[in-house]
Design a protein around this motif. Structure first.
Motif, PDB file in Angstrom:
ATOM      1  N   LEU A  49       4.350   8.684  -0.737  1.00  0.00           N
ATOM      2  CA  LEU A  49       4.737   7.277  -0.792  1.00  0.00           C
ATOM      3  C   LEU A  49       3.956   6.416   0.200  1.00  0.00           C
ATOM      4  CD1 LEU A  49       8.574   7.728  -1.183  1.00  0.00           C
ATOM      5  CD2 LEU A  49       7.092   6.523  -2.773  1.00  0.00           C
ATOM      6  N   SER A  50       3.053   7.005   0.964  1.00  0.00           N
ATOM      7  CA  SER A  50       2.335   6.233   1.987  1.00  0.00           C
ATOM      8  C   SER A  50       1.540   5.083   1.385  1.00  0.00           C
ATOM      9  CB  SER A  50       1.434   7.139   2.829  1.00  0.00           C
ATOM     10  OG  SER A  50       0.396   7.684   2.044  1.00  0.00           O
ATOM     11  N   ALA A  51       0.971   5.266   0.207  1.00  0.00           N
ATOM     12  CA  ALA A  51       0.207   4.189  -0.430  1.00  0.00           C
ATOM     13  C   ALA A  51       1.103   2.996  -0.762  1.00  0.00           C
ATOM     14  CB  ALA A  51      -0.490   4.701  -1.683  1.00  0.00           C
ATOM     15  N   VAL A  52       2.353   3.269  -1.118  1.00  0.00           N
ATOM     16  CA  VAL A  52       3.302   2.194  -1.395  1.00  0.00           C
ATOM     17  C   VAL A  52       3.519   1.371  -0.126  1.00  0.00           C
ATOM     18  CG1 VAL A  52       5.703   1.673  -2.023  1.00  0.00           C
ATOM     19  CG2 VAL A  52       4.457   3.493  -3.223  1.00  0.00           C
ATOM     20  N   PHE A  53       3.690   2.062   1.003  1.00  0.00           N
ATOM     21  CA  PHE A  53       3.938   1.364   2.261  1.00  0.00           C
ATOM     22  C   PHE A  53       2.689   0.658   2.769  1.00  0.00           C
ATOM     23  CE2 PHE A  53       7.573   3.989   1.821  1.00  0.00           C
ATOM     24  CZ  PHE A  53       8.596   3.210   2.347  1.00  0.00           C
ATOM     25  N   ASP A  54       1.535   1.243   2.542  1.00  0.00           N
ATOM     26  CA  ASP A  54       0.286   0.559   2.897  1.00  0.00           C
ATOM     27  C   ASP A  54       0.176  -0.753   2.128  1.00  0.00           C
ATOM     28  OD1 ASP A  54      -0.399   2.659   4.574  1.00  0.00           O
ATOM     29  OD2 ASP A  54      -1.801   3.568   3.140  1.00  0.00           O
ATOM     30  N   SER A  55       0.499  -0.712   0.850  1.00  0.00           N
ATOM     31  CA  SER A  55       0.452  -1.926   0.031  1.00  0.00           C
ATOM     32  C   SER A  55       1.471  -2.958   0.501  1.00  0.00           C
ATOM     33  CB  SER A  55       0.699  -1.599  -1.441  1.00  0.00           C
ATOM     34  OG  SER A  55      -0.354  -0.824  -1.950  1.00  0.00           O
ATOM     35  N   MET A  56       2.654  -2.509   0.862  1.00  0.00           N
ATOM     36  CA  MET A  56       3.668  -3.429   1.371  1.00  0.00           C
ATOM     37  C   MET A  56       3.208  -4.082   2.669  1.00  0.00           C
ATOM     38  SD  MET A  56       7.123  -1.235   0.578  1.00  0.00           S
ATOM     39  CE  MET A  56       8.269  -2.399   1.307  1.00  0.00           C
ATOM     40  N   ALA A  57       2.590  -3.306   3.553  1.00  0.00           N
ATOM     41  CA  ALA A  57       2.101  -3.850   4.823  1.00  0.00           C
ATOM     42  C   ALA A  57       0.991  -4.871   4.586  1.00  0.00           C
ATOM     43  CB  ALA A  57       1.607  -2.718   5.720  1.00  0.00           C
ATOM     44  N   LYS A  58       0.068  -4.564   3.679  1.00  0.00           N
ATOM     45  CA  LYS A  58      -1.018  -5.506   3.366  1.00  0.00           C
ATOM     46  C   LYS A  58      -0.471  -6.795   2.777  1.00  0.00           C
ATOM     47  CE  LYS A  58      -4.521  -1.961   2.714  1.00  0.00           C
ATOM     48  NZ  LYS A  58      -5.252  -1.149   1.751  1.00  0.00           N
ATOM     49  N   PHE A  59       0.486  -6.692   1.885  1.00  0.00           N
ATOM     50  CA  PHE A  59       1.110  -7.871   1.302  1.00  0.00           C
ATOM     51  C   PHE A  59       1.772  -8.710   2.396  1.00  0.00           C
ATOM     52  CE2 PHE A  59       4.733 -10.176  -0.319  1.00  0.00           C
ATOM     53  CZ  PHE A  59       4.202 -10.853  -1.401  1.00  0.00           C
TER      54      PHE A  59
END
Length: 106
Positions: free
Chosen positions: A90-100
């Motif tokens: 799920l790290s990619a999901v959280f990376d995307s959330m942080a970038k957003f």
């Protein structure tokens, strides 16, 4: 009302159900950032979460195969939590959330 078959088959829906719950996303945030975390470290980081709620959330995540719990035979007992390979997925999901959040919510 029953869930539709298409909803149950939807990977976005299934992933959202994993992350459902008031503290789940923040628990993941801390486990992704710190690799291995003790119970009280999580409590301090999350602020106002009750021990009961944290225990329930961690147990749910462990039951789903996302979090690993390691208990050491010490006095007082020491328990550490970390993400499993599935949880790390799920790290990619959280990376995307942080970038957003960095781009749009500052």
């Amino acid at each position: 009302m029953a869930k539709s078959k298409s909803l149950e088959a939807c990977p976005v829906y299934k992933t959202a159900m994993i992350l459902d719950g008031k503290w789940t996303i923040l628990i993941f945030r801390d486990l992704l950032a710190n690799k291995v975390v003790r119970f009280n470290e999580l409590r301090r980081s999350l602020g106002s979460i009750s021990p009961k709620t944290l225990t329930e959330r961690l147990t749910e995540l462990e039951d789903q195969g996302l979090v690993s719990r390691k208990v050491y035979a010490e006095v007082p007992p020491r328990v550490e939590y970390s993400l499993t390979e599935k949880g790390k997925g799920l790290s990619a999901v959280f990376d995307s959330m942080a970038k957003f959040g960095d781009k749009w919510l500052r």
